[in-house]
Design an enzyme around this catalytic site. Structure first.
Site, PDB file in Angstrom:
ATOM      1  N   GLY A  14       0.803  -1.208   0.000  1.00 55.68           N
ATOM      2  CA  GLY A  14       0.000   0.000   0.000  1.00 55.68           C
ATOM      3  C   GLY A  14       0.838   1.260   0.000  1.00 55.68           C
ATOM      4  O   GLY A  14       0.407   2.314  -0.451  1.00 55.68           O
ATOM      5  N   PHE A  15       2.095   1.147   0.480  1.00 54.46           N
ATOM      6  CA  PHE A  15       2.999   2.289   0.550  1.00 54.46           C
ATOM      7  C   PHE A  15       3.624   2.598  -0.805  1.00 54.46           C
ATOM      8  O   PHE A  15       4.056   3.707  -1.071  1.00 54.46           O
ATOM      9  CB  PHE A  15       4.115   1.992   1.546  1.00 54.46           C
ATOM     10  CG  PHE A  15       4.861   0.722   1.226  1.00 54.46           C
ATOM     11  CD1 PHE A  15       5.882   0.716   0.292  1.00 54.46           C
ATOM     12  CD2 PHE A  15       4.504  -0.465   1.827  1.00 54.46           C
ATOM     13  CE1 PHE A  15       6.544  -0.455  -0.016  1.00 54.46           C
ATOM     14  CE2 PHE A  15       5.163  -1.635   1.524  1.00 54.46           C
ATOM     15  CZ  PHE A  15       6.187  -1.634   0.596  1.00 54.46           C
ATOM     16  N   ASP A  32       2.776  -3.206  13.739  1.00 55.28           N
ATOM     17  CA  ASP A  32       2.401  -3.890  12.493  1.00 55.28           C
ATOM     18  C   ASP A  32       3.174  -5.197  12.337  1.00 55.28           C
ATOM     19  O   ASP A  32       3.707  -5.495  11.266  1.00 55.28           O
ATOM     20  CB  ASP A  32       2.645  -2.972  11.288  1.00 55.28           C
ATOM     21  CG  ASP A  32       1.776  -3.355  10.079  1.00 55.28           C
ATOM     22  OD1 ASP A  32       0.797  -4.109  10.274  1.00 55.28           O
ATOM     23  OD2 ASP A  32       2.082  -2.900   8.966  1.00 55.28           O
TER      24      ASP A  32
END
Length: 625
Positions: free
Chosen positions: A333-334, A450
């Protein structure tokens, strides 16, 4: 502040006017040489550098289009451009040292640089190699495939293979040979080896700009690069910019007439402001770009960390390091992760962030967090890039990738990885030691937030290293909780207190919960939520395995071939179940987890069943919050 704003506005107006005057319509003009005319990404002669990409500069010599292609050592060779197929992004070129081989011999042969490190080109599929022998101690005629050079200053007695070497010629007596790329169609169409070579070979260049450039030219614009989007002139395909078409000649005449007076007026204002600032302020110089929040954050970080700060790279360095982002390792997603190489030869993983217009707080948070670490089970940050909107992190390269590809499989309770249970146990112990270090071994406690298989990387020896500190929080080792305004983490691994403060305070125990969920996934070889399970009791794996442990039933795990396997799997299960207790105070610290994993199985008790885990586990979306 008002003076600074005025200066910035004045500079912006001046730059805009200069760009409008100098570049409007310029990139619409093609590079021209004789009958050749080429556009983006090529540039040269009448076409400025910002209308193309570094490595695509063309030159016109004697009405002949040429290009110089350099390798990683900076050595370059000139090639004759026979043709450029812009629609298919294919360029036909010939080595300059063999261009006129049928009429003259070169004094020396050059190394081929058309394809290789840092070259933006690659061979077209099917490209063949022709062998050229030189310095042979015998003569032959041109018709037999030979060519004889009588000039002693040049390389004499050349032979180029056609179908085969004549049986009466021993090429091993020649001084040497070189390989020359050729087109397959040339071999079929031409009989003479010299004609085959002079017809050249094809290389392909690939860029995501292509469709954008077509749309740009369809509307009368000119394809180029944004000259204000990078500090250097090393433009890439990512900097593509469509320059608007030249409206009318009158417009350019008007701009030419007014640009001088307006520019002079703006410069007078800027100089007056500078003089006033020097007179009434203790600040002796004004540097516009130092006032940006991004720049100040980077400089503050570098000042605070001194020699401990990782090396800073430019975006041009990142482009060269990754060979123009040629080898992609993964996507998140980054942004993307690409394989790269430093100048000293070390392989690295380059994490390139999606372009962001924010102040870079999260990015610098990750840099600051991991820069404080030095542990065998925490990935090393070797450098970073913070170049305006371009941001990247350079990590040590982990050849075995992330853990998740070794633990998940299609069939329930059957592990598909080739890793034995003992190796999986070692990985779990390594991760627990890394987390213990983050929670207690640093001067500042780091809560990761995370922990999941995707963020555990494995080197060539399968030594685990914790990575991706984008969501990490720094806090004092004396603090018992972490102050947070928003929930963070990946669904399925987030501790209950992170999104429901009625359960407890957020602390380093939140990482313990994520670790426990990951351990149970390693044991089960599957996501903890299985929506396709036949029986309701098997939907949530932690509940299912807890019941089996309580009833002393067979765990049904695949690949257990010894008592040691049975012991370490049961130990991992019990530790995992303790870690996912709903109340954070009921969870062990990571120091205790390490002791439990390395201690005896008999010392471990069966924990209470985590009642809320089933409902919380329904959040099995793998996306980050």
């Amino acid at each position: 502040m008002q003076i600074e704003l005025l200066l910035l506005v004045g500079a912006a107006i001046l730059l805009s006017l200069l760009q409008l005057c100098n570049s409007s319509g310029t990139c619409s003009e093609n590079f021209k040489c004789g009958d050749d005319a080429y556009s983006y990404p090529f540039w040269g002669n009448n076409r400025p550098s910002y209308c193309g990409i570094s490595g695509f500069e063309l030159n016109c010599r004697d009405s002949q289009t040429q290009i110089e292609i350099r390798n990683s050592n900076g050595f370059g060779q000139t090639y004759i451009v026979r043709n450029i197929d812009e629609a298919n992004q294919i360029m036909t070129i010939v080595r300059s040292d063999v261009w006129n081989l049928g009429t003259e011999c070169p004094s020396a042969f050059l190394n081929d640089t058309a394809v290789g490190d840092y070259s933006p080109f690659e061979y077209v599929s099917g490209t063949l190699n022709h062998t050229l022998f030189y310095g042979c101690p015998f003569n032959a005629s041109y018709n037999s495939g030979w060519y004889y050079c009588n000039d002693a200053k040049n390389i004499s007695n050349l032979y180029i293979t056609a179908d085969s070497v004549g049986s009466n010629k021993n090429t091993s007596e020649c001084q040497g040979s070189i390989l020359i790329p050729v087109r397959p169609s040339s071999v079929r169409e031409w009989g003479s080896s010299f004609d085959i070579i002079s017809n050249g070979f094809d290389v392909k260049y690939v860029g995501s700009y292509h469709s954008d450039c077509v749309n740009c030219t369809n509307f009368g614009g000119g394809c180029g690069n944004d000259i204000y989007n990078d500090y250097s002139n090393d433009y890439s395909f990512d900097d593509f910019y469509c320059y608007p078409a030249e409206k009318t000649r009158n417009l350019r005449r008007i701009i030419a007439l007014v640009i001088g007076p307006i520019s002079g007026f703006i410069l007078v204002i800027i100089l007056a402001c500078v003089c006033w600032r020097r007179k009434y302020s203790s600040v002796n110089s004004i540097v516009f770009w130092k006032k940006s929040k991004n720049y100040e954050k980077v400089e503050e970080f570098l000042r605070n960390n001194g020699s401990m700060a990782p090396k800073r790279y430019t975006y041009s360095d990142i482009t060269r390091m990754t060979d123009s982002f040629k080898d992609k390792l993964g996507q998140g997603g980054f942004g993307g992760v690409f394989k790269g190489k430093l100048l000293d030869g070390r392989l690295v993983a380059v994490k390139v962030m999606r372009e962001s217009k924010g102040d870079g707080a999260d990015f610098m948070n990750e840099v600051a967090s991991i820069s404080r670490t030095s542990h065998v089970n925490v990935v090393s940050l070797l450098g970073f890039c913070f170049d305006r909107s371009k941001r990247a992190l350079i990590y040590e390269f982990m050849s075995n990738g992330s853990l998740e590809k070794f633990i998940y499989k299609d069939k329930p309770l059957e592990t598909s990885s080739s890793l034995p249970w003992e190796k999986l146990y070692e990985i779990v112990v390594g991760v627990s030691r890394g987390l213990e270090y983050l929670h207690r071994g640093c001067n500042t406690r780091i809560v990761h937030f995370d922990i999941k298989p995707h963020n555990i990387l494995l080197n060539e020896n399968f030594c685990p290293k914790i990575s991706d500190f984008g969501l990490a929080k720094l806090c004092s080792t004396q603090d018992s909780y972490v102050s947070m305004l928003d929930a963070r983490g990946t669904a399925g691994y987030i501790a209950p207190e992170v999104f429901s403060r009625n359960i407890g305070v957020v602390s380093h125990k939140s990482d313990v919960y994520s670790f426990g969920m990951m351990v149970l996934e390693i044991v089960g070889g599957r996501k903890n939520i299985n929506g396709l399970a036949d029986r309701t009791s098997e939907i949530f794996f932690p509940h299912w395995i807890h019941t089996r442990i309580e009833l002393k039933e067979d765990l049904g795990l695949h690949g257990i071939t010894s008592e040691t396997d049975a012991e370490i799997t049961k130990k991992m299960i019990l530790v995992g179940l303790w870690c996912i207790q709903i109340n954070p105070f009921d969870r062990p610290s990571m120091s205790k987890v390490v002791d439990m994993l390395e201690g005896s199985l008999e010392s471990l008790q069966i924990p209470p069943k985590a009642i809320l885990s089933s409902s919380l586990g329904s959040q099995h979306d793998s996306s980050s919050m």
